[in-house]
Scaffold this active site. Structure first.
Site, PDB file in Angstrom:
ATOM      1  N   LEU A  16       1.766 -57.395 -23.682  1.00 17.48           N
ATOM      2  CA  LEU A  16       0.867 -56.323 -24.110  1.00 17.48           C
ATOM      3  C   LEU A  16       1.638 -55.038 -24.399  1.00 17.48           C
ATOM      4  O   LEU A  16       1.076 -54.065 -24.889  1.00 17.48           O
ATOM      5  CB  LEU A  16      -0.184 -56.040 -23.033  1.00 17.48           C
ATOM      6  N   TYR A  55      15.297 -67.499 -26.334  1.00 13.92           N
ATOM      7  CA  TYR A  55      13.951 -68.052 -26.548  1.00 13.92           C
ATOM      8  C   TYR A  55      13.106 -67.893 -25.294  1.00 13.92           C
ATOM      9  O   TYR A  55      11.889 -67.841 -25.352  1.00 13.92           O
ATOM     10  CB  TYR A  55      14.011 -69.535 -26.932  1.00 13.92           C
ATOM     11  N   CYS A 381      30.263 -58.605 -32.171  1.00 13.18           N
ATOM     12  CA  CYS A 381      30.716 -59.519 -31.121  1.00 13.18           C
ATOM     13  C   CYS A 381      31.054 -60.889 -31.719  1.00 13.18           C
ATOM     14  O   CYS A 381      32.032 -61.005 -32.431  1.00 13.18           O
ATOM     15  CB  CYS A 381      29.702 -59.577 -29.989  1.00 13.18           C
ATOM     16  N   LEU A 382      30.226 -61.919 -31.504  1.00 17.36           N
ATOM     17  CA  LEU A 382      30.549 -63.207 -32.118  1.00 17.36           C
ATOM     18  C   LEU A 382      30.664 -63.051 -33.638  1.00 17.36           C
ATOM     19  O   LEU A 382      31.478 -63.724 -34.279  1.00 17.36           O
ATOM     20  CB  LEU A 382      29.470 -64.254 -31.779  1.00 17.36           C
ATOM     21  N   GLY A 383      29.889 -62.151 -34.212  1.00 15.49           N
ATOM     22  CA  GLY A 383      29.945 -61.892 -35.651  1.00 15.49           C
ATOM     23  C   GLY A 383      31.324 -61.402 -36.068  1.00 15.49           C
ATOM     24  O   GLY A 383      31.885 -61.827 -37.078  1.00 15.49           O
ATOM     25  N   ARG A 463      33.471 -63.073 -23.453  1.00 14.91           N
ATOM     26  CA  ARG A 463      34.538 -63.711 -22.688  1.00 14.91           C
ATOM     27  C   ARG A 463      35.799 -63.892 -23.540  1.00 14.91           C
ATOM     28  O   ARG A 463      36.884 -64.069 -23.040  1.00 14.91           O
ATOM     29  CB  ARG A 463      34.085 -65.115 -22.278  1.00 14.91           C
ATOM     30  N   HIS A 508      29.105 -54.053 -28.543  1.00 18.05           N
ATOM     31  CA  HIS A 508      27.733 -54.035 -29.071  1.00 18.05           C
ATOM     32  C   HIS A 508      27.253 -52.604 -29.269  1.00 18.05           C
ATOM     33  O   HIS A 508      26.677 -52.017 -28.352  1.00 18.05           O
ATOM     34  CB  HIS A 508      26.781 -54.718 -28.086  1.00 18.05           C
ATOM     35  N   GLU A 510      24.775 -51.669 -30.801  1.00 20.72           N
ATOM     36  CA  GLU A 510      23.299 -51.622 -30.844  1.00 20.72           C
ATOM     37  C   GLU A 510      22.686 -51.203 -29.512  1.00 20.72           C
ATOM     38  O   GLU A 510      21.541 -50.760 -29.476  1.00 20.72           O
ATOM     39  CB  GLU A 510      22.725 -52.964 -31.306  1.00 20.72           C
TER      40      GLU A 510
HETATM   41  N1  GLN Z   1      30.551 -65.928 -27.412  1.00 19.14           N
HETATM   42  C1  GLN Z   1      31.430 -64.834 -27.678  1.00 19.14           C
HETATM   43  C2  GLN Z   1      32.248 -64.456 -26.454  1.00 19.14           C
HETATM   44  O1  GLN Z   1      31.903 -64.780 -25.355  1.00 19.14           O
HETATM   45  C3  GLN Z   1      30.689 -63.640 -28.229  1.00 19.14           C
HETATM   46  C4  GLN Z   1      29.648 -63.080 -27.291  1.00 19.14           C
HETATM   47  C5  GLN Z   1      28.636 -62.199 -27.968  1.00 19.14           C
HETATM   48  O2  GLN Z   1      28.435 -62.265 -29.174  1.00 19.14           O
HETATM   49  N2  GLN Z   1      27.960 -61.384 -27.193  1.00 19.14           N
HETATM   50  O3  GLN Z   1      33.244 -63.795 -26.568  1.00 19.14           O
END
Ligand code: GLN
EC number: 6.3.4.2
Length: 536
Positions: A16, A55, A381-383, A463, A508, A510
């Site tokens: 809500l 999710y 990050c992963l991007g 990591r 990050h 963001e």
């Molecule tokens: N999986 C990647 C890592 O652990 C990036 C993590 C993420 O995008 N927050 O370094």
């Protein structure tokens, strides 16, 4: 002033928007000059949401002091600009863990440990904790879940006790839902009455009711709710759907949510703050009708998974006088054959954070496409790691380049596990988390975006890292390492200066964009996207 406590509970249904109401109330009290904090107590057993799939629980928000928390903390920070900490996010798991650790230590020798009083005492201690560390006028505590859940019972019992102990210094704001039955053409208050009765049965009489609704609630209807729930009519507030969550504070102020809370706690109400900068933001947001299109390349096709990124883009859009239209592009469906079609019409691309192999090849293909077609690209990050891998494969010629996360045996581990991570076996809360310093290379695009600052601080959650063995090679071929963590010499930012905007950050950004302080990198990225859009 003695610290005052406001408990926000929810009834009838979940989702809500308790987080938005908590953040809005915090904002309104802050605007009156009070020192506030907002905290979230979640009744699930995980220690933190760090190990949860988005999710299950949406995005995991990371505080500057390195706690993985609920996404509502993101709202608290974006609305108030006040940093939260590990004390602002508590779960049942954390409560039980500390009680059980104490039991093992022998602190309760001879005693039976019970939900009441041991668990409830620990909840109470944590609710009061923030105000023991800082000087605070108001502590807003949002309780996750819905009244009636078995899990929330100990939290409600703790609140009942605290209300008794704190007297006028504590109130309860209960958020419920008033459904509209189209067939009957009527709004229904029974679920609200039932929910309040449940609360009363637990010994909690709410002082204020906020009714979520899709239709305007008449005065008669509010009076009826007030009458059945033992609440003043002026304390029955409606929260009708609005075009933006950022309009909620203004709407709540208009209906007197903050002033009624102050009255109930015996605090002089005083003049209503103008909310000038906030209203300016809303005004600018409304006026920004020209559209810039940004594609989010990621594997979760649900809004909440990338909440902070979406909000950061929206903030930056407003301050650039554009509306950012985001399109989710599922990286699992991106192939070399369809990438052009998939990214068609986008003025910029964000390659999203994430974990594990699912969808990564699509991210790599997207990174190659945007690099070779010079489309503004922001890897987070992963991007960022996928940008680095793509560059290794297609520019440096290491076809098998990969991250050790995806293939531990890859011969060209351009992204490798951080040294200090190698001995870690537990998953929960063990990543590189929270804010770390980063030194920017003068003259770089990123340095420029940060307003020529040389030392910044940004939040992390990872990591794996850029493998420094390859740094010289990358730089020689045009991908520069322009942000370095001084303590550990970790590469935090890569960019290709010859491109319009091709930047990846290991951190990050963001997590730290707020309504009144948009993040400089998002600002600069959107500027580049707009530039591309107007050129085209
Ligand atoms: N999986 C990647 C890592 O652990 C990036 C993590 C993420 O995008 N927050 O370094």
């Amino acid at each position: 002033m003695e610290t005052k406590y406001i408990f926000i509970t929810g009834g009838v249904a979940s989702s809500l928007g308790k987080g938005i109401i908590s953040a809005s109330l915090g904002k309104l009290l802050q605007a009156r000059g009070y020192k506030i904090t907002i905290q979230k107590f979640d009744p699930y057993i995980n220690i933190d949401p760090g190990t949860l799939n988005p999710y299950e629980h949406g995005e995991c928000y990371v505080t500057a002091d390195g706690m993985e928390t609920d996404l509502d903390l993101g709202h608290y920070e974006r609305f108030t600009g006040i940093e939260t900490s590990r004390d602002n996010s508590v779960t049942t798991g954390r409560i039980y863990l500390s009680v059980i650790e104490r039991e093992r230590r022998g602190d309760y020798l001879g005693k039976t440990i019970q939900v009441v009083p041991h668990i409830t005492d620990e909840i109470k201690r944590r609710i009061l904790l923030n105000a023991t560390k800082q000087d605070l006028d108001f502590v807003i505590t949002e309780i996750g879940g819905t009244i009636g859940d078995i899990e929330s019972q100990p939290f409600l019992e703790a609140i009942r006790q605290l209300r008794w102990e704190l007297g006028r210094n504590a109130i309860n704001v209960h958020l419920t839902y008033v459904p509209y039955l189209a067939a009957a053409g009527e709004l229904k208050t029974k679920p609200t009455q039932t929910s309040v009765k449940q609360l009363q049965g637990l010994g909690i009489q709410p002082e204020v009711l906020v009714l979520r609704t899709e239709h305007h609630l008449s005065d008669e209807l509010r009076a009826k709710v007030a009458h059945f729930c033992n609440v003043d009519v002026e304390a029955v507030i409606q929260s009708q759907d609005l075009p933006s969550i950022y309009e909620v504070p203004v709407n709540m102020q208009h209906q007197g949510l903050d002033s009624i809370c102050l009255k109930k706690m015996g605090v002089e109400v005083g003049p209503t703050p103008g909310l000038g900068p906030w209203r300016n933001f809303l005004e600018r947001r409304k006026k920004a009708t020209k559209v810039v299109r940004v594609g989010l390349v990621g594997k979760y096709d649900l809004q909440d998974a990338y909440k902070s990124i979406l909000e950061s883009l929206a903030h930056a859009g407003t301050y650039n006088d554009y509306k950012v239209k985001t399109t989710f592009i599922n990286s699992e469906h991106i192939t070399s054959e369809n990438v052009e079609k998939q990214l068609e019409g986008m003025n910029g691309i964000v390659i999203c954070p994430g974990f594990g192999t699912r969808g990564i090849e699509g991210k790599i293909i997207a990174a190659e496409y945007t690099r070779t077609h010079d489309i503004p690209t922001f890897g987070i990050c992963l991007g960022m790691q996928m940008m680095v891998i793509e560059f290794a494969r297609n520019v440096l010629g290491y076809k098998d380049a990969n991250s050790a996360e995806m293939n531990p045996d890859t011969p060209h581990n351009v992204i490798d596990m951080m040294e200090e991570q190698k001995s870690i076996t537990q998953k929960g809360g063990t990543m590189r988390l929270g804010a770390y310093e980063c030194e920017l290379v003068e003259g770089s695009r990123t340095w420029d975006a940060y307003g020529e600052e040389t030392l910044i601080k940004e939040r992390h959650r990872h990591r794996y890292e850029f493998n420094n063995r390859y740094q010289t090679e990358y730089e020689a071929h045009g991908m520069k390492c322009v942000g370095i963590n001084p303590a550990a010499n970790l590469v935090e930012i890569v960019e290709i200066p010859e491109k319009k905007w091709y930047i990846g950050t290991q951190f990050h950004p963001e997590y730290s964009s707020t309504v009144l302080n948009p993040h400089p990198l998002f600002m600069d990225f959107i500027k580049a996207c707009i530039h591309g859009a107007t050129e085209a």
